[in-house]
Motif scaffolding. Structure first.
Motif, short mmCIF file in Angstrom:
data_model
loop_
_atom_site.label_atom_id
_atom_site.label_comp_id
_atom_site.label_asym_id
_atom_site.label_seq_id
_atom_site.Cartn_x
_atom_site.Cartn_y
_atom_site.Cartn_z
N PHE A 144 1.36 -6.03 -5.85
CA PHE A 144 0.31 -5.42 -5.02
C PHE A 144 1.04 -4.65 -3.60
CE2 PHE A 144 -1.65 -9.59 -4.74
CZ PHE A 144 -1.81 -9.45 -3.50
N THR A 145 2.21 -5.08 -3.42
CA THR A 145 2.93 -4.82 -2.03
C THR A 145 4.11 -3.84 -2.16
OG1 THR A 145 3.72 -6.84 -1.92
CG2 THR A 145 1.67 -6.77 -0.89
N ASN A 146 5.06 -4.43 -2.13
CA ASN A 146 6.25 -3.60 -2.34
C ASN A 146 6.39 -3.08 -3.74
OD1 ASN A 146 6.72 -6.62 -2.66
ND2 ASN A 146 8.85 -6.01 -3.88
N ALA A 147 6.17 -3.46 -4.67
CA ALA A 147 6.15 -2.90 -5.70
C ALA A 147 5.30 -1.81 -6.10
CB ALA A 147 5.72 -4.01 -7.28
N VAL A 148 4.36 -1.38 -5.42
CA VAL A 148 3.66 -0.23 -5.77
C VAL A 148 3.64 0.81 -4.44
CG1 VAL A 148 1.83 -1.52 -7.06
CG2 VAL A 148 1.58 -1.52 -4.74
N GLY A 149 4.25 0.30 -3.27
CA GLY A 149 4.54 1.29 -2.24
C GLY A 149 3.93 0.91 -0.77
N VAL A 150 3.39 -0.11 -0.68
CA VAL A 150 2.91 -0.61 0.53
C VAL A 150 4.12 -0.64 1.62
CG1 VAL A 150 2.08 -2.21 1.86
CG2 VAL A 150 1.03 -1.81 -0.03
N ASP A 151 4.03 0.01 2.78
CA ASP A 151 5.02 0.06 3.71
C ASP A 151 5.26 -1.06 4.64
OD1 ASP A 151 6.06 2.76 3.25
OD2 ASP A 151 4.04 3.32 3.87
N LEU A 152 4.08 -1.69 5.01
CA LEU A 152 4.25 -2.94 5.89
C LEU A 152 2.82 -3.70 5.65
CD1 LEU A 152 3.89 -1.99 9.61
CD2 LEU A 152 3.14 -0.68 7.87
N LEU A 153 2.93 -5.01 5.92
CA LEU A 153 1.56 -5.69 5.77
C LEU A 153 1.69 -6.78 6.88
CD1 LEU A 153 2.17 -8.84 4.24
CD2 LEU A 153 3.14 -7.05 3.04
N SER A 154 0.18 -7.27 7.25
CA SER A 154 0.01 -8.59 8.11
C SER A 154 -0.30 -9.28 6.97
CB SER A 154 -1.21 -8.09 8.99
OG SER A 154 -1.01 -7.04 9.75
N LEU A 155 0.72 -10.45 7.20
CA LEU A 155 0.74 -11.76 6.41
C LEU A 155 0.06 -12.73 6.95
CD1 LEU A 155 1.82 -13.09 3.87
CD2 LEU A 155 3.88 -13.70 5.19
N GLY A 156 -1.05 -13.13 6.28
CA GLY A 156 -2.03 -14.46 7.08
C GLY A 156 -1.35 -15.71 6.48
N GLY A 157 -1.58 -16.74 7.55
CA GLY A 157 -1.19 -18.06 7.53
C GLY A 157 -2.33 -18.84 7.68
#
Length: 356
Positions: free
Chosen positions: A202-215
């Motif tokens: 649900f990110t790069n495979a569907v077209g999201v350009d950038l994300l904030s990755l939580g830890g």
């Protein structure tokens, strides 16, 4: 060998847990071990260390060959840096009215990022192409901030989830209008665990350009990352990170935590457990007369209504927050270290207070 001497003292009872936030949880032991592993000796500062370099390969294994991670201190910093990277000075970001960037970041995207938020009310915290169109207009109107980005949250602030197909539809629609798509993934692991798909689905495979990755919400001590998937979408990430006061000098201690989470399956184990505890909690209170669960429990949060005086009494026994105090809505969050006994004790307390 004896452990190093310290003059620090424990100031809390480690047996006490609540349901206020997954941020209340401590660090997972594997994260602490990773921090110790990265300690000692000298490593180049400001991201030129071996741990940050190795993290890039780990990130690409999850988000594709073009992905690049920019570790930062916290989630608000990640969102502000990411949104600045895909907006002009006159740009605006379309988001749900309940979005964290709108409600819970103290105005940082607008005050620090210099961008305009265009909000849309949603019934479940999720945007749709039709909802986007309520704000996606006036692109050439010099009197209006130009919509340039759609920002979604996975999982949402209401604990609901987008399916991969729903995000694909959003991305296709936004891209068709010339906009970029940002995903706030502070609880991205909980979403992937619940959907039983890899994060790439649900990110790069569907077209999201950038994300904030939580830890942090999933077992880290501190640290998140901006992950750029579409390199053509962003500009000057390194300068923006520094300008936004999110460049860690000892970045190895952020990167090694993200590596510990993502290199194998710690991220998934932690998220699955938190989700399972939320399901257990929902099942336990659902049968209590007078308690209503408002939204599908799809991640690690439960939103419910119950009498105001009952909530106040419960808060004397367990920490949790009102979501909308006037409406009697509360939010109960589970974390990677929430136990079945914690949940059962809370459910018992709900039953006791409702019976009074």
């Amino acid at each position: 060998m004896n452990p190093p001497r310290t003059d620090a003292r424990r100031h809390h009872d480690p047996q006490v847990r609540g349901f206020a936030s997954d941020n209340y949880a401590g660090a997972h032991p594997e994260i602490l071990a990773a921090l110790a592993l990265a300690n000692g000796g000298h490593q180049v500062a400001y991201g030129e260390d071996d741990y940050t370099g190795h993290l890039q390969g780990v990130i690409r294994s999850h988000f594709g060959a073009s992905a690049e991670a920019f570790p930062v201190f916290n989630g608000t910093g990640a969102n502000v840096v990411a949104l600045q990277a895909v907006t002009d000075r006159w740009g605006a970001v379309i988001c749900a009215e309940s979005a964290h960037i709108h409600v819970d970041e103290g105005g940082a995207p607008e005050r620090m990022g210099g961008l305009k938020l265009l909000t849309v009310p949603t019934p479940d915290g999720k945007l749709t192409p039709e909802l986007i169109d309520r704000q996606a207009w006036g692109f050439d109107d010099e009197h209006r901030a130009m919509p340039q980005v759609v920002s979604i949250t996975q999982s949402t602030e209401l604990g609901t989830l987008y399916t991969p197909d729903e995000i694909r539809a959003l991305c296709d629609h936004a891209h068709g209008l010339g906009m970029r798509v940002h995903l706030d993934g502070s609880r991205i692991a909980n979403a992937a665990a619940s959907l039983d798909v890899p994060m790439r689905a649900f990110t790069n495979a569907v077209g999201v350009d950038l994300l904030s990755l939580g830890g942090t919400k999933n077992g880290a001590v501190f640290g998140e990352a901006v992950v750029v998937i579409n390199q053509d979408a962003v500009r000057h990430m390194r300068h923006l990170r520094k300008l936004s006061m999110q460049l860690a000098s000892k970045m190895r201690f952020v990167s090694v935590q993200l590596e510990a989470l993502l290199a194998k399956d710690l991220w998934l184990r932690n998220a699955r457990h938190a989700n399972e505890m939320a399901q257990r909690l929902a099942e336990g209170v659902r049968a209590v007369h007078g308690v209503e669960i408002l939204y599908p429990v799809q991640a690690n949060g439960v939103f419910a209504t119950l009498p105001h005086e009952v909530s106040l009494r419960l808060q004397e026994r367990f920490r949790f927050y009102f979501w909308d105090e006037a409406a009697g809505v509360v939010r109960w969050m589970c974390a990677f270290d929430t136990t079945e006994d914690d949940v059962d004790a809370f459910v018992a307390a709900v039953k006791e207070e409702m019976a009074r």
